[in-house]
Design a protein around this motif. Structure first.
Motif, PDB file in Angstrom:
ATOM      1  N   ARG A 185       0.872  -1.092   0.008  1.00  0.00           N
ATOM      2  CA  ARG A 185       0.004  -0.080  -0.011  1.00  0.00           C
ATOM      3  C   ARG A 185       0.802   1.181  -0.111  1.00  0.00           C
ATOM      4  N   PRO A 186       0.504   2.115  -0.717  1.00  0.00           N
ATOM      5  CA  PRO A 186       1.405   3.542  -0.591  1.00  0.00           C
ATOM      6  C   PRO A 186       1.458   4.182   0.775  1.00  0.00           C
ATOM      7  N   GLY A 187       2.403   4.588   0.989  1.00  0.00           N
ATOM      8  CA  GLY A 187       2.840   5.132   2.246  1.00  0.00           C
ATOM      9  C   GLY A 187       3.508   4.081   3.290  1.00  0.00           C
ATOM     10  N   LYS A 188       3.402   2.979   2.987  1.00  0.00           N
ATOM     11  CA  LYS A 188       4.018   1.943   3.815  1.00  0.00           C
ATOM     12  C   LYS A 188       5.606   1.888   3.648  1.00  0.00           C
ATOM     13  N   ASP A 189       6.470   1.608   4.328  1.00  0.00           N
ATOM     14  CA  ASP A 189       7.965   1.570   4.062  1.00  0.00           C
ATOM     15  C   ASP A 189       8.344   0.888   3.004  1.00  0.00           C
ATOM     16  N   SER A 190       7.645  -0.542   2.799  1.00  0.00           N
ATOM     17  CA  SER A 190       8.124  -1.285   1.864  1.00  0.00           C
ATOM     18  C   SER A 190       7.500  -0.827   0.376  1.00  0.00           C
ATOM     19  N   TYR A 191       6.578  -0.096   0.269  1.00  0.00           N
ATOM     20  CA  TYR A 191       6.242   0.301  -1.066  1.00  0.00           C
ATOM     21  C   TYR A 191       7.121   1.449  -1.220  1.00  0.00           C
ATOM     22  N   ARG A 192       7.467   2.336  -0.335  1.00  0.00           N
ATOM     23  CA  ARG A 192       8.223   3.410  -0.539  1.00  0.00           C
ATOM     24  C   ARG A 192       9.795   2.902  -1.004  1.00  0.00           C
ATOM     25  N   HIS A 193      10.097   1.807  -0.452  1.00  0.00           N
ATOM     26  CA  HIS A 193      11.240   1.144  -1.016  1.00  0.00           C
ATOM     27  C   HIS A 193      11.280   0.799  -2.244  1.00  0.00           C
ATOM     28  N   ARG A 194      10.208  -0.073  -2.697  1.00  0.00           N
ATOM     29  CA  ARG A 194      10.058  -0.341  -4.050  1.00  0.00           C
ATOM     30  C   ARG A 194      10.000   0.640  -5.080  1.00  0.00           C
ATOM     31  N   GLU A 195       9.203   1.776  -4.639  1.00  0.00           N
ATOM     32  CA  GLU A 195       9.205   2.796  -5.601  1.00  0.00           C
ATOM     33  C   GLU A 195      10.191   3.617  -5.762  1.00  0.00           C
ATOM     34  N   ALA A 196      11.376   3.579  -4.693  1.00  0.00           N
ATOM     35  CA  ALA A 196      12.403   4.259  -4.981  1.00  0.00           C
ATOM     36  C   ALA A 196      13.588   3.499  -5.789  1.00  0.00           C
ATOM     37  N   GLY A 197      12.993   2.225  -6.149  1.00  0.00           N
ATOM     38  CA  GLY A 197      13.854   1.453  -7.427  1.00  0.00           C
ATOM     39  C   GLY A 197      14.410   0.192  -6.679  1.00  0.00           C
ATOM     40  N   ALA A 198      14.148  -0.407  -5.482  1.00  0.00           N
ATOM     41  CA  ALA A 198      14.751  -1.627  -5.075  1.00  0.00           C
ATOM     42  C   ALA A 198      14.184  -2.676  -5.747  1.00  0.00           C
ATOM     43  N   TYR A 199      15.241  -3.630  -6.249  1.00  0.00           N
ATOM     44  CA  TYR A 199      14.753  -4.746  -6.985  1.00  0.00           C
ATOM     45  C   TYR A 199      13.966  -5.776  -6.149  1.00  0.00           C
ATOM     46  N   GLU A 200      14.295  -6.086  -4.936  1.00  0.00           N
ATOM     47  CA  GLU A 200      13.513  -6.895  -4.068  1.00  0.00           C
ATOM     48  C   GLU A 200      13.442  -6.312  -2.794  1.00  0.00           C
ATOM     49  N   VAL A 201      12.289  -6.434  -2.184  1.00  0.00           N
ATOM     50  CA  VAL A 201      11.979  -6.066  -0.818  1.00  0.00           C
ATOM     51  C   VAL A 201      11.541  -7.258   0.130  1.00  0.00           C
ATOM     52  N   LEU A 202      12.225  -7.604   1.062  1.00  0.00           N
ATOM     53  CA  LEU A 202      11.662  -8.517   2.010  1.00  0.00           C
ATOM     54  C   LEU A 202      11.381  -8.216   3.339  1.00  0.00           C
ATOM     55  N   ILE A 203       9.936  -8.340   3.489  1.00  0.00           N
ATOM     56  CA  ILE A 203       9.336  -8.161   4.920  1.00  0.00           C
ATOM     57  C   ILE A 203       9.305  -9.245   5.859  1.00  0.00           C
ATOM     58  N   THR A 204       9.736  -9.045   6.969  1.00  0.00           N
ATOM     59  CA  THR A 204       9.585 -10.292   7.892  1.00  0.00           C
ATOM     60  C   THR A 204       9.124  -9.890   9.430  1.00  0.00           C
ATOM     61  N   ALA A 205       8.600 -10.939   9.997  1.00  0.00           N
ATOM     62  CA  ALA A 205       7.605 -10.689  11.320  1.00  0.00           C
ATOM     63  C   ALA A 205       7.848 -11.777  11.920  1.00  0.00           C
ATOM     64  N   ASP A 206       7.117 -12.017  13.111  1.00  0.00           N
ATOM     65  CA  ASP A 206       7.315 -13.216  13.798  1.00  0.00           C
ATOM     66  C   ASP A 206       6.278 -14.430  13.243  1.00  0.00           C
ATOM     67  N   ARG A 207       5.261 -13.848  12.282  1.00  0.00           N
ATOM     68  CA  ARG A 207       4.341 -14.714  11.875  1.00  0.00           C
ATOM     69  C   ARG A 207       4.354 -15.194  10.443  1.00  0.00           C
ATOM     70  N   ARG A 208       5.015 -14.128   9.727  1.00  0.00           N
ATOM     71  CA  ARG A 208       5.229 -14.627   8.385  1.00  0.00           C
ATOM     72  C   ARG A 208       6.196 -13.642   7.636  1.00  0.00           C
ATOM     73  N   TRP A 209       6.434 -13.827   6.374  1.00  0.00           N
ATOM     74  CA  TRP A 209       7.527 -13.167   5.694  1.00  0.00           C
ATOM     75  C   TRP A 209       7.019 -13.346   4.230  1.00  0.00           C
ATOM     76  N   VAL A 210       7.495 -11.989   3.635  1.00  0.00           N
ATOM     77  CA  VAL A 210       7.006 -12.128   2.069  1.00  0.00           C
ATOM     78  C   VAL A 210       8.132 -11.221   1.239  1.00  0.00           C
ATOM     79  N   LEU A 211       8.459 -11.951   0.279  1.00  0.00           N
ATOM     80  CA  LEU A 211       9.371 -11.311  -0.674  1.00  0.00           C
ATOM     81  C   LEU A 211       8.759 -10.877  -1.995  1.00  0.00           C
ATOM     82  N   MET A 212       8.827  -9.408  -2.117  1.00  0.00           N
ATOM     83  CA  MET A 212       8.408  -8.811  -3.334  1.00  0.00           C
ATOM     84  C   MET A 212       9.319  -8.617  -4.403  1.00  0.00           C
TER      85      MET A 212
END
Length: 169
Positions: A47-74
């Protein structure tokens, strides 16, 4: 490599709903199951405004978000071609069965999900990889098994017996 089994059919016939009903029935039999869903449109889980969104929009090739219950690689394709199903399968963690929704032209065994009320033609006559049709009405599919669409346990048993090689005790 896990067993791979697909579901094909036109939009609106209930593929996602059927898969959602099948997963607990199959996993209850001890089959570790993953899903690959092909989307035909631009989608975003961020979602716009989230840190991961901002990293992707800045040009990151991959963004991995991790937490104690799940992780996702975009992964942003950034003008790269869409990966094939075979390439995507190599990215999954080990499992027993991968259910594929979409990729209807892939050379994997699949069930066609069909509703006559949808007004679309059957796919199986042009796809030799369709090994059964799940329909909400009785029909003759020239020797292919016709499974009752509204009976997920019967469809799960078909998959377990034909694809995973497991029968219900």
């Amino acid at each position: 490599m896990p067993k791979v089994f697909g579901f094909a059919g036109f939009s609106g016939v209930g593929k996602t709903t059927l898969i959602e009903q099948l997963i607990p029935l199959i996993t209850r039999e001890g089959v570790r199951t993953s899903v690959i869903k092909h989307a035909h449109h631009d989608f975003d889980i961020d979602r716009p405004g989230k840190d991961s969104y901002r990293h992707r929009e800045a040009g990151a090739y991959e963004v991995l978000i991790t937490a104690d219950r799940r992780w996702v690689l975009m992964h942003e394709l950034r003008d790269e071609p869409e990966p094939t199903l075979e390439e995507q399968l190599t990215r999954l963690s080990p499992c027993d069965l991968v259910i594929v929704e979409g990729f209807k032209r892939s050379l994997i065994p699949k069930i066609e999900v069909y509703r006559a009320a949808n007004g679309k033609p059957l796919l199986y006559p042009q796809d030799p990889n369709i090994i059964a049709v799940a329909s909400d009405e009785a029909m003759d599919c020239k020797g292919l098994p016709v499974l009752p669409l509204n009976d997920p346990p019967a469809i799960a048993q078909f998959i377990l017996a034909r694809i995973v090689g497991k029968t219900h005790d």
